[in-house]
Enzyme design. Sequence first.
Site, mmCIF file in Angstrom:
data_model
loop_
_atom_site.group_PDB
_atom_site.id
_atom_site.type_symbol
_atom_site.label_atom_id
_atom_site.label_comp_id
_atom_site.label_asym_id
_atom_site.label_seq_id
_atom_site.Cartn_x
_atom_site.Cartn_y
_atom_site.Cartn_z
ATOM 1 C CD GLU A 283 -3.021 0.301 2.452
ATOM 2 O OE1 GLU A 283 -3.986 0.222 2.411
ATOM 3 O OE2 GLU A 283 -2.267 1.046 3.839
ATOM 4 C CG ASP B 62 -2.219 9.362 6.289
ATOM 5 O OD1 ASP B 62 -2.526 8.106 6.598
ATOM 6 O OD2 ASP B 62 -2.794 9.904 5.609
#
EC number: 4.2.1.20
Length: 266
Positions: free
Chosen positions: A49, A60
């Site tokens: 990924e 994030d």
Amino acid sequence: MSRIAQAFQRAQAQNRAAFIAYLCAGDPNFDTSLAACRAVITSGVDLLELGVPFSDPLADGLTNQLAAQRALESGMTAADVFRLVRRIREFSEVPIVFYTYYNLVFAHGIDAYVRAAKEAGVDGLLTLDLPPEESDEVSAACRAHGVQSVYIVAPTSPAERIAKIAQAATGFIYYVSREGVTGVQERVAANIPEAVAAIRRHTALPVVVGFGISNREQVRQVAAVADGVVVGSALVNCIRENLGSPERITAKLAAVAGDLVAGTKR
């Protein structure tokens, strides 16, 4: 059969979950990032990924935000991300899924972005902030160019929402094991078995679990019930803790990734 489907099929045949490693493209620079990708791939990861660095990565946590910042400060561009994928394709056929945000796709031109990703060697696209009901253009581009669509299911997603996501996805379903952002946590959520079972009622696609999984024991717990396990921050930390020494970065990544892969055996 797609590379993504083949990866899950191989893992299942070996009685284990697929291991998916997250790294940010260009962290801390192009050459070290390429070496980092090689290190985790040779350690036995099933899918890569690849985070596309973005200046405002809302999903994030701090670890991955700093990784994106390092990549951007090194001068990493969209063209460089595609170039990185092409370099990976010189030595590996591991499936690669872009982990990105819609602004990056839109700014490049949706069809042009997906086409460039496919031509570079990308297999799947996970656009974090794009819900399925707003993804018609991106989904159409993915279908046109043979790129698989990956969508996220949250712990708060009701059954009707899961059904809609399952209908839109073509690669796999990504279940985020907690609310909030990415990052390391001390223990995995207790409701993962029930959540995975609920998703499987709506799809035959593989179900992977990510966000907060950081050690071999946590991988083992998730691998017992999911088709795949995603680890990101624990790998990105290997880079952050060894900045200035590409050799230490790759050695640490190889060791940590190898240990995590070992936890996928059922």
